[in-house]
Design a protein around this motif. Structure first.
Motif, PDB file in Angstrom:
ATOM      1  N   THR A 123       0.818  -1.213   0.000  1.00 12.83           N
ATOM      2  CA  THR A 123       0.000   0.000   0.000  1.00 12.83           C
ATOM      3  C   THR A 123       0.857   1.271   0.000  1.00 12.83           C
ATOM      4  N   ALA A 124       2.162   1.118   0.158  1.00  8.89           N
ATOM      5  CA  ALA A 124       3.049   2.284   0.238  1.00  8.89           C
ATOM      6  C   ALA A 124       3.237   2.933  -1.134  1.00  8.89           C
ATOM      7  N   TRP A 125       3.682   4.181  -1.132  1.00  8.81           N
ATOM      8  CA  TRP A 125       4.051   4.857  -2.375  1.00  8.81           C
ATOM      9  C   TRP A 125       5.229   4.141  -3.024  1.00  8.81           C
ATOM     10  N   PRO A 126       5.327   4.219  -4.330  1.00  8.60           N
ATOM     11  CA  PRO A 126       6.513   3.667  -5.003  1.00  8.60           C
ATOM     12  C   PRO A 126       7.790   4.328  -4.472  1.00  8.60           C
ATOM     13  N   ARG A 128       9.038   3.991  -1.572  1.00 12.02           N
ATOM     14  CA  ARG A 128       9.039   4.047  -0.109  1.00 12.02           C
ATOM     15  C   ARG A 128       9.215   2.640   0.462  1.00 12.02           C
ATOM     16  N   ARG A 129       9.520   2.599   1.774  1.00 16.04           N
ATOM     17  CA  ARG A 129       9.627   1.304   2.444  1.00 16.04           C
ATOM     18  C   ARG A 129       8.284   0.603   2.420  1.00 16.04           C
ATOM     19  N   PHE A 130       8.343  -0.726   2.470  1.00 19.93           N
ATOM     20  CA  PHE A 130       7.116  -1.516   2.341  1.00 19.93           C
ATOM     21  C   PHE A 130       6.149  -1.224   3.487  1.00 19.93           C
ATOM     22  N   SER A 131       4.906  -1.036   3.129  1.00 18.72           N
ATOM     23  CA  SER A 131       3.814  -1.085   4.094  1.00 18.72           C
ATOM     24  C   SER A 131       2.653  -1.786   3.415  1.00 18.72           C
ATOM     25  N   GLY A 132       1.844  -2.463   4.174  1.00 16.96           N
ATOM     26  CA  GLY A 132       0.775  -3.278   3.626  1.00 16.96           C
ATOM     27  C   GLY A 132       0.702  -4.576   4.401  1.00 16.96           C
ATOM     28  N   THR A 133       0.605  -5.694   3.708  1.00 17.75           N
ATOM     29  CA  THR A 133       0.578  -6.982   4.410  1.00 17.75           C
ATOM     30  C   THR A 133       1.225  -8.074   3.565  1.00 17.75           C
ATOM     31  N   HIS A 134       1.851  -9.019   4.253  1.00 20.19           N
ATOM     32  CA  HIS A 134       2.329 -10.244   3.633  1.00 20.19           C
ATOM     33  C   HIS A 134       1.420 -11.392   4.072  1.00 20.19           C
ATOM     34  N   PHE A 135       1.314 -12.412   3.268  1.00 21.11           N
ATOM     35  CA  PHE A 135       0.532 -13.585   3.641  1.00 21.11           C
ATOM     36  C   PHE A 135       1.206 -14.827   3.073  1.00 21.11           C
TER      37      PHE A 135
END
Length: 354
Positions: A123-126, A128-135
């Motif tokens: 969900t992060a801006w290109p 930028r450091r990763f934000s969002g979710t892993h599964f």
């Protein structure tokens, strides 16, 4: 996912420990506290996808998604559900921290190449450091029957028809194991139901639904009970129909006909004649097809190849050969697209060649 989703969620609801033990790190004790069920998750209408656990004495939540295939929208679905789930857990926590959540996508079909072990929804801006979710991704259809059996539960045995090495012999063993290990007759029927639903998905083209339906012929009581489930009744009837069709085709290929020997011999002769005709047509298609490639510079389309064979049968291979050699490319293509006029060579064909 329709029938598969409903079936899997139903039996998963009854066997939460079998699911949890597979995804909890080894050597960690796990206690199932129950399914997450709150007013917030009712808005999302998917209550049977998150388990409350105590792993090594600490609270954890396991979120499981059963996916027909790892489509592009699966990461979005996981992320969306996590939002509902986190909101529900936070509302119940009353000032306590929300337990850590692990998400797993159990994938039932898809590409042959190995799927990754982890998926992500960024969900992060290109830049930028990763934000969002892993599964996590558990592609059960890419596992072997032995790997599924090693999970130690009849719950995971229902996925055996999806395994890349699934066979009719393996299905016989799986049915016997379910019969022996199911706690009650009701549970056994539910597991058989799930087994048939998984076989209908058939990601590797094993055609095991027919084999499983025939296995239940030896268990008439269970077969009749399974037939009372509309979806399963349709599957069994369809599997039996396909089995009958395949048996009929095998009989035709062998030239076998029911009845007297004289009828059988006539059937064999007709089968041989059909085989000879098909062989002759294939030879015509190959020979005249190569000539077409030399003249036109490409392979004939399916329609053009069919037209070549039909014209060869109608007016003779020699006439078609003349047309392929004498007509210019555009005229040849137009001729093949025209209706067949029996015994009538195309305009411009049949000229003397040097």
């Amino acid at each position: 996912m329709g029938n598969a989703d409903i079936t899997l969620r139903h039996i998963a609801r009854r066997r939460p420990g079998d699911i949890a033990r597979v995804f909890v790190p080894e050597r960690r004790s796990v206690e199932v506290l129950g399914w997450v069920d709150s007013q917030v998750t009712k808005l999302e209408r998917r209550l049977d996808k998150a388990l409350r656990l105590r792993v090594g004495g600490e609270l954890r939540v396991l979120h499981v998604e059963f996916c027909f295939a790892l489509r592009d929208d699966v990461p979005d679905q996981v992320f969306e559900y996590l939002g509902f789930l986190f909101t529900a857990l936070r509302a119940e926590a009353k000032g306590a921290p929300v337990p850590p959540i692990e998400s797993v996508a159990v994938v039932l079909s898809g590409r042959r190449q190995r799927l990754p072990a982890v998926g992500a929804r960024r969900t992060a801006w290109p830049g930028r450091r990763f934000s969002g979710t892993h599964f996590r991704i558990d592609a059960v259809y890419q596992r072997t029957v032995a790997e599924l059996r090693a999970r130690g539960s009849v719950f995971w045995l229902v996925f055996a028809p999806l395994a890349r090495d699934a066979t009719a012999a393996a299905m016989r063993e799986v049915v016997e194991e379910i019969h022996a290990r199911a706690a009650t007759g009701e549970e056994r029927l539910e597991l058989y139901n799930a087994l048939l639903v998984m076989a209908a998905i058939d990601p590797w083209g094993h055609h095991l639904l027919e084999e499983l339906a025939m296995l239940f012929d030896d268990r008439e009581t269970e077969k009749e009970l399974l037939r009372r489930i509309p979806v399963i009744r349709e599957m069994i009837v369809e599997a039996e129909r396909q089995a009958a069709q395949r048996a009929e085709k095998r009989a035709e290929k062998r030239g076998e006909k029911r009845g007297e020997k004289r009828g059988e011999k006539r059937g064999e002769k007709r089968g041989e004649k059909r085989g000879e005709q098909k062989g002759a047509q294939k030879a015509i298609a190959e020979l005249l097809g190569r000539l077409f490639v030399r003249r036109v510079g490409r392979r004939p389309t399916a329609e053009e190849e069919r037209s070549i064979v039909e014209r060869a049968l109608a007016i003779g291979p020699g006439e078609v050969e003349d047309a392929l050699l004498d007509l210019d490319v555009d005229a040849l293509v137009r001729w093949l697209a025209e209706p067949i006029r029996r015994r009538e060579p195309p305009k411009g064909a049949g000229r003397a060649r040097s």
